[in-house]
Write a protein that holds these residues in place. Structure first.
Motif, mmCIF file in Angstrom:
data_model
loop_
_atom_site.group_PDB
_atom_site.id
_atom_site.type_symbol
_atom_site.label_atom_id
_atom_site.label_comp_id
_atom_site.label_asym_id
_atom_site.label_seq_id
_atom_site.Cartn_x
_atom_site.Cartn_y
_atom_site.Cartn_z
ATOM 1 N N SER A 85 -1.788 7.509 -12.600
ATOM 2 C CA SER A 85 -0.489 7.075 -12.794
ATOM 3 C C SER A 85 0.320 7.810 -12.082
ATOM 4 C CB SER A 85 -0.260 7.919 -14.552
ATOM 5 O OG SER A 85 -0.766 9.196 -14.404
ATOM 6 N N THR A 86 1.753 7.505 -12.336
ATOM 7 C CA THR A 86 2.892 7.946 -11.111
ATOM 8 C C THR A 86 3.804 8.482 -12.140
ATOM 9 O OG1 THR A 86 3.719 5.947 -10.885
ATOM 10 C CG2 THR A 86 2.048 6.192 -9.420
ATOM 11 N N ARG A 87 4.515 9.576 -11.435
ATOM 12 C CA ARG A 87 5.831 10.040 -12.035
ATOM 13 C C ARG A 87 6.824 10.085 -10.603
ATOM 14 N NH1 ARG A 87 5.353 15.772 -13.884
ATOM 15 N NH2 ARG A 87 3.834 14.780 -15.483
ATOM 16 N N PRO A 88 7.760 9.391 -10.681
ATOM 17 C CA PRO A 88 8.935 9.788 -9.598
ATOM 18 C C PRO A 88 9.587 11.009 -9.529
ATOM 19 C CG PRO A 88 9.492 7.857 -11.004
ATOM 20 C CD PRO A 88 8.381 8.531 -11.735
ATOM 21 N N TRP A 147 0.819 -1.424 -0.029
ATOM 22 C CA TRP A 147 -0.072 -0.064 -0.171
ATOM 23 C C TRP A 147 0.809 1.141 0.106
ATOM 24 C CZ3 TRP A 147 -5.267 0.261 -0.180
ATOM 25 C CH2 TRP A 147 -5.995 -0.975 0.027
ATOM 26 N N CYS A 148 0.424 2.412 -0.374
ATOM 27 C CA CYS A 148 0.984 3.610 -0.398
ATOM 28 C C CYS A 148 -0.222 4.567 0.326
ATOM 29 C CB CYS A 148 1.800 4.098 -1.590
ATOM 30 S SG CYS A 148 0.406 4.461 -3.109
ATOM 31 N N TYR A 165 6.907 5.545 -2.519
ATOM 32 C CA TYR A 165 6.772 4.391 -3.209
ATOM 33 C C TYR A 165 5.486 4.262 -4.147
ATOM 34 C CZ TYR A 165 10.246 3.589 0.340
ATOM 35 O OH TYR A 165 11.353 3.768 1.359
ATOM 36 N N ALA A 166 4.629 5.109 -4.455
ATOM 37 C CA ALA A 166 3.524 5.038 -5.400
ATOM 38 C C ALA A 166 3.768 4.041 -6.545
ATOM 39 C CB ALA A 166 3.002 6.345 -5.745
ATOM 40 N N ASP A 167 5.215 4.321 -6.991
ATOM 41 C CA ASP A 167 5.294 3.272 -8.346
ATOM 42 C C ASP A 167 5.672 2.148 -8.015
ATOM 43 O OD1 ASP A 167 7.548 4.145 -7.061
ATOM 44 O OD2 ASP A 167 8.809 4.517 -8.565
#
Ligand SMILES: Cc1cc2nc3c(=O)[nH]c(=O)nc-3n(C[C@H](O)[C@H](O)[C@H](O)COP(=O)(O)OP(=O)(O)OC[C@H]3O[C@@H](n4cnc5c(N)ncnc54)[C@H](O)[C@@H]3O)c2cc1C
Lengths: 365, 392
Positions: B202-205, B128-129, B166-168
């Protein structure tokens, strides 16, 4: 290891609170203003003796209540809240030392003293600071000469526990205050209490009165540990009370059409101090338990407890005066009494740097 | 089972399943295991240790056994924790599910939701995030604007989260969304569970001062989320959110606590040197180290004290804010001291001989200790208001 009080300990605490209601900070002022020659109320001290306070940590075979250091932690914390003065500190310290290192004759003196309210004062410090290793007092041909400073309760003591140097290191001996060659000069300090310079001029030393001969170093170290517990416990009470008073004032004093406690600049300092007091309490409780249980970490923990509480007590009383503003500077307001007692208490038997250094050495650096 | 018997059983189990390499201090991220679909084990020892613990439910020792937890009493849980600390066992599983979402589900979740989500957390199957912060809502978290609009038995979620750790890597996100804008900002927030694989997520580091990218921006573009995924009630998510934060804060404070075991003076002695009496050559540094160690010990015993007080029935409440504040600040000071103790090599950023700049990067990371989970200033506000009772 327990941080939570048992029922018996709770009872001790509430009975201490009850008795000390008779001895509020106002009493310290009164004794000071009347130039009372004892520096404490003999009624209060008699009541403490009647309740057996000086025997709190002594074992049952010494006629004690057997609460261990934990009991002393409770009593001293309450004394710190009201800044109550009495020969309790010296009596407790002497009791602990004699219980652990004393012979039969010492124990007889002790049991008589605690039942009658007689005082055994502890004379270690010489000169300006508590540095028990720098001992100028020595015994030559059975006669002791030297001078001890900052001796609490010396002006009412019947006996002294005195440290002196020998070729083989330090020893601690019990001396009758009425012995030939003992002179006591009483001095008045900023906490409105008396401490004395005690001079020993060719005082005859009976070798049988030496505590655990040959183990003087351990005796002195134990004195330092026990004094740290007593004083740091007192400082916890002192800082908690000073802090609570300060918070109450923050909720009452108004400026800029608001109570001053709504200003974030003050809130953050108060919240930070709250946390420092919380952690100071914990290290003291840990040290108390460690010493009660003869844990090998106890000396290091005692020094940490003493260093931490002296630091936080200074901060708490400084912040108290500052947050009271001008009124904090007046003699009429009681916060100043806390400031002054904190300074003296935090220097007896070693202050912040002494104990931090002692802790660092014990930790191997 | 008596505590002593249990202790013996624990020790036998740990000796058998936690191999030597799993009892060494955690050196970097790859030494930890976070679970979820993207996870891989670093080596067999790590895999064995994790499975042994997950099987017994000891990844969450005191959670109810019916969900796969250890089902231990608080006292037994403490014994297990103590023995693990004593033997130096690494935690088998690190997880926001364990530290944050789980406690909230146990308190606010429906029975169905617990059955659906707790086993995956315990077994390390779902990572989980946390989707709380937004570009416009950090300290003022209740000002969040990611919207969830009702559409039959679904919500349509739109908006952006930021600093999502850590969403990605995560499988799912617990997110705070706005379902009502008409009244006070704390009202109208809904606590939603969202699968990261849903269309529109969507995610972007984001690269940090440590050079690493452990956290992300997270975008929601017309994401359909079933209403069954609301924890607590619609518009009542703030209560859940705050409850979860007290757990997050306690766990952040606790994380720095475990480091107390490595004395900072150890680095100083070997890198600065000592004189013939064994006293550190740099006496100014020495006193600051002693002060730090004194504070760290005092804090550790405070955590122990609170644990006992909780057991005795006292509530901790806003004290978690004090713990988070103090623990975070301590850890930052510790790394300032470490750089000073170690000198040259601790300042290196790259290269084999310097363990890839581990100390310098970790130093940078600690600066976040007083920001994540609510900044130090916010914790002080909470202590002032809720413990000291000072007015706003
Ligand atoms: C390492 C790390 C991991 C994180 N992980 C996550 C995550 O997984 N999920 C997530 O949702 N968020 C995460 N965050 C975000 C974190 O919760 C926010 O950064 C934090 O709440 C602060 O918000 P902000 O960054 O917007 O700063 P701001 O709120 O803009 O604060 C800027 C400065 O103003 C001060 N300030 C603000 N308001 C006040 C006030 N009322 N009184 C006094 N001072 C004030 C702050 O203390 C700070 O010093 C993470 C952050 C870090 C550093």
């Amino acid at each position: 290891m327990s941080y939570v009080l048992t029922e018996e300990q709770e009872f001790l605490k509430s009975s201490a609170k009850d008795l000390l209601k008779e001895a509020p900070v106002a009493l310290v002022r009164e004794l000071r203003d009347n130039q009372n020659e004892l520096g404490y109320s003999s009624d209060l001290w008699n009541a403490m003796v009647e309740m057996g306070w000086p025997t709190t940590a002594l074992s049952e075979d010494l006629g004690g209540l057997d609460f261990g250091l934990k009991g002393l932690n409770i009593l001293m914390e309450e004394c710190g809240r009201t800044l109550s003065n009495s020969p309790l500190f010296s009596s407790l310290l002497a009791g602990l030392v004699i219980q652990k290192y004393g012979g039969q004759s010492h124990k007889e003196v002790l049991t008589k003293a605690v039942s009658e309210g007689a005082t055994i004062a502890i004379a270690i410090q010489e000169g300006q600071h508590y540095q028990p290793k720098n001992n100028g007092t020595s015994v030559i041909g059975g006669a002791m000469s030297g001078s001890k400073t900052m001796v609490a309760d010396a002006h009412v003591a019947d006996h002294f526990l005195v440290s002196y140097n020998t070729d083989n290191g330090v020893e601690v001996v019990l001396i009758d205050a009425k012995s030939q060659g003992v002179s006591i000069s009483k001095e008045f300090y900023m906490d409105s209490r008396f401490y004395s310079t005690v001079t020993f001029d060719q005082v005859a030393v009976d070798e049988k009165e030496v505590l655990s001969a040959g183990k003087g170093k351990s005796v002195v170290s134990y004195i330092t540990n026990c004094a740290s517990i007593l004083i740091s416990s007192e400082l916890i009470g002192l800082m908690t009370e000073a802090f609570e008073r300060t918070i109450a004032y923050l909720k009452e004093r108004r400026q800029f059409d608001k109570v001053i406690g709504s200003f974030q600049g003050l809130q953050h300092r108060a919240a930070d101090l709250y946390g420092e007091i919380e952690v100071a309490k914990s290290i003291v409780l840990k040290a108390v338990d460690a010493l009660d249980e003869n844990d090998i970490m106890a000396p290091a923990l005692c020094s940490m407890a003493m260093a931490k509480t002296s630091k936080v007590a200074k901060t708490a009383t400084n912040e108290g005066v500052q947050m009271y503003g001008g009124i904090g500077m007046t003699d009429d307001e009681e916060i100043g009494f806390f400031l002054k007692r904190a300074r003296v208490a935090a220097s007896l038997f070693g202050g912040y740097t002494y104990h931090l250094n002692r802790f660092a050495k014990m930790s191997g650096y | 089972m008596s505590l002593d018997q249990f202790r013996e059983e624990v020790v036998d189990f740990l000796e058998a399943n936690c191999l030597k390499s799993m009892r060494k201090p955690i050196l970097d991220e790859s030494d930890t295991y976070w679970g979820g679909r993207n996870a891989t084990f670093k080596n067999e020892d790590q895999e064995k240790w994790f499975h042994a613990m997950a099987e017994k439910g000891w990844t969450t020792p005191t959670w109810p056994a019916k969900y796969g937890g250890g089902g231990l009493s608080k006292e037994h849980g403490i014994v297990l924790k103590k023995e693990m600390t004593r033997l130096g066992c690494r935690p088998p599983l690190l997880s926001f599910g364990i530290w944050m979402l789980g406690p909230a589900l146990l308190k606010f979740g429906s029975e169905e939701q617990r059955e659906e989500h707790l086993p995956g957390i315990i077994k390390g199957e779902v990572r989980w995030c946390q989707g709380y912060s937004e570009p416009g809502a950090g300290s003022d978290l209740a000002g969040l604007q990611t919207s969830a609009i009702s559409d039959g038995d679904h919500y349509i979620v739109n908006g952006q989260k930021v600093w999502t750790s850590y969403a990605d890597q995560a499988d799912k996100i617990f997110a705070l969304t706005r379902t009502d804008n008409s009244s006070k900002k704390q009202i109208g927030i809904t606590f939603l569970l969202i699968d990261m694989l849903t269309q529109g997520v969507s995610t972007r580091p984001i690269k940090l001062i440590s050079g690493k990218s452990p956290f992300c921006e997270t975008f929601f573009d017309n994401v359909r989320v079933p209403k069954a995924n609301v924890i607590g009630d619609e518009n009542a998510g703030w209560t859940v959110a705050k409850y979860l934060l007290t757990h997050e804060r306690a766990s952040i404070a606790g994380a720095s606590d475990s480091d107390v075991m490595t004395p900072i003076s150890y680095y100083a002695k070997s890198k600065v040197g000592v004189d013939k009496n064994g006293v550190l050559n740099d006496v100014m540094l020495r006193s600051r180290i002693a002060e730090w160690e004194m504070d760290a010990a005092s804090f550790k015993f405070t955590m122990d004290r609170y644990a006992q007080e909780m057991k005795a029935g006292q509530s901790i409440g806003a004290k978690s804010s004090f713990m988070k504040y103090y623990g975070g600040e301590l850890n930052k000071k510790k790394y300032e001291l470490r750089l000073e103790c170690e000198g040259r090599t601790s300042l290196a950023w790259d290269g084999e001989g310097f363990k890839g700049g581990k100390v310098a990067r970790q130093f940078c990371r600690t600066k976040g200790n007083s920001i994540e989970g609510g900044t130090s200033e916010i914790q002080l506000n909470i202590v002032a208001k809720h413990i000291l009772g000072l007015p706003s």
